[in-house]
Each structure stands twice: as C-alpha cells, then as structure tokens.
Write a protein that holds these residues in place. Structure first.
Motif: not given
Length: 259
Positions: A174-185
């Motif tokens: 996931l990190a290599d594909l840069d798929l994680l972002m800061d979340g907010e709900v």
C-alpha cells in the motif's frame, strides 16, 4: 535460568514477558477467564489482514499514523472508550468477533536473544489467565513435555506470527503504491450544533485506487489485495455504528469543532 526478552518496549497489553519453561512453570495451568480488564479503556487493537473479511461486519478498520502503519480495529472512536466491553472487561454481546491479538494474550512468540531469529513461546506473568493452581489445563505433563493445551497455544501464536508477516507485506505494498492518506470522518448528530470530527488515522485513498493502471489492479486482484482493500473501505461504514453505541452508552465527549 532463562532471561525475559525485555530489551525493547513491550507490546500493547503486556506488562511483563517471560519465556515459558517446564523447569520453572511445570505446575502452571492455562486458566479460564470470562473478562479482559486490559480492554476496558482500549479503543483500538492491532489486527491482521486475514481478519479483514469478518472484522468489517463489526468494527471500522483503519491504519495507524507514522512511518510504519499498522491496521487497527476500532472498538471506540475516542481515547479510552470501548463500546463492546463493559467496565469489568466482560463482552457485552456474544455476537462479536474478538480480534486474534486479544485472543493471543497473555502469550506471544518473542526473541530471547537479539543475535538470534529464533522465537520462543513467552507469556505475561501478571495475567490471571496463567499460573499455578488446580483450575485450568496443565501446560506440561509429568514428563515435562508440553501438553496438548500448550501445543494449541503455540500453534495459534505461530499462525498469528505468519499473519503478522503477511500484514506487513500488505501494508508495504500500500505504501509503495502511495494508496494511504490521512483520514477524517465527520458525524453530525441530529440536534447538535457542531459535528464530531475524527482524525488521527490513515485510510485508503479511493481516488488513487481508481487511478491505478489496469495491470496494477489485475495484480492486486490476483494476489488477494483488492478484496482486503474493499473490506477496509466497507468497514468504515461502522464508524457511525460505533458512534451510535457511544451515544447510547453515554460515552460521548464534548463536540469537536471543525477546524
């Protein structure tokens, strides 16, 4: 005498760690317990990717902040809040999946020596789930050999270790594909002047997921990553369920203002 592996900080829940030994713990038993006091004020627990498909039905799955994100199941949306266990650590309802990290406690595999990759079965001696006495299953036979109970504990700990390695590979991809972002709900309760805004976690960026090339998506489908990603995304709908439980149980903080 074997020494406890305490060269680095202890994992979540563990207050001490000792290697299980027939010489030192020949009379110890695995005691039955009906409560987990260590969970009373715990709002998040690490989970493995193998658990995503069933976890999504009960709890939101998010990722921790920092350089090495860890998948977490949320049992509450605020620090110190757990909506699934009561004030004594007893499970409130039986229709609930208890994550493997919780079920593994007080045992775990750990390195006794920093210069060796060999893992040994260890336990937290402060736990009521293990100790001498007449109640529970013996951990060693009269010949000092591990009992069937100990073999089962070891097998579960080994399975958890392998699942943890698979989880690490999943998160790295996931990190290599840069798929994680800061979340907010943001949750706006009926009648509230301001919404409750929850941050401090990471989640899959759906836009970046949609923008992946076809060959990348095909690879993720073949290696099993894509169903796990969707399980994570579907689980986020449980945020409002957890919020509702907090309201029902009177475990809500003051509303947080949108910044």
């Amino acid at each position: 005498m074997a020494t406890a592996p305490q060269q680095q900080p202890l994992p979540l829940f563990y207050q001490d760690l000792q290697p299980l030994s027939s010489q030192l713990h020949g009379e110890f038993r695995a005691r039955p317990v009906d409560r987990a006091p260590f969970l009373v004020h715990q709002h998040a627990v690490p989970v493995t990717v193998e658990e995503f498909p069933i976890l999504q039905r009960f709890m939101p799955i998010v990722f921790s902040m920092g350089e090495d994100p860890v998948p977490l199941a949320l049992m509450g949306l605020n620090e110190g809040v757990n909506v699934f266990f009561d004030d004594e650590g007893k499970l409130i309802e039986q229709n609930f999946y208890v994550p493997a990290y919780i079920r593994r406690y007080p045992y775990m595999l750990a390195r006794l020596r920093q210069d060796s990759d060999e893992l040994s079965l260890c336990f937290d001696p402060t736990s009521d789930a293990i100790g001498p006495g007449e109640e529970g299953e013996k951990l060693f036979g009269e010949d000092g050999q591990p009992s069937e109970a100990t073999k089962g504990i070891l097998q579960f700990a080994e399975q958890f270790e392998r699942a943890g390695q698979n989880t690490g590979l999943f998160v790295k991809e996931l990190a290599d594909l840069d798929l994680l972002m800061d979340g907010e709900v943001s949750i706006q309760p009926e009648g509230a002047a301001q919404p409750f805004v929850y941050r401090g976690f990471r989640m899959i960026d759906e836009q970046k997921l949609n923008d992946l090339r076809g060959d990348q998506l095909r690879k993720m489908m073949q290696n099993g990553m894509l169903p796990l990603i969707f399980a994570h995304l579907f689980s986020l709908g449980q945020m409002r369920e957890i919020f509702g439980r907090q309201v029902q149980q009177g475990k809500m903080p003051a509303p947080q203002l949108v910044s």
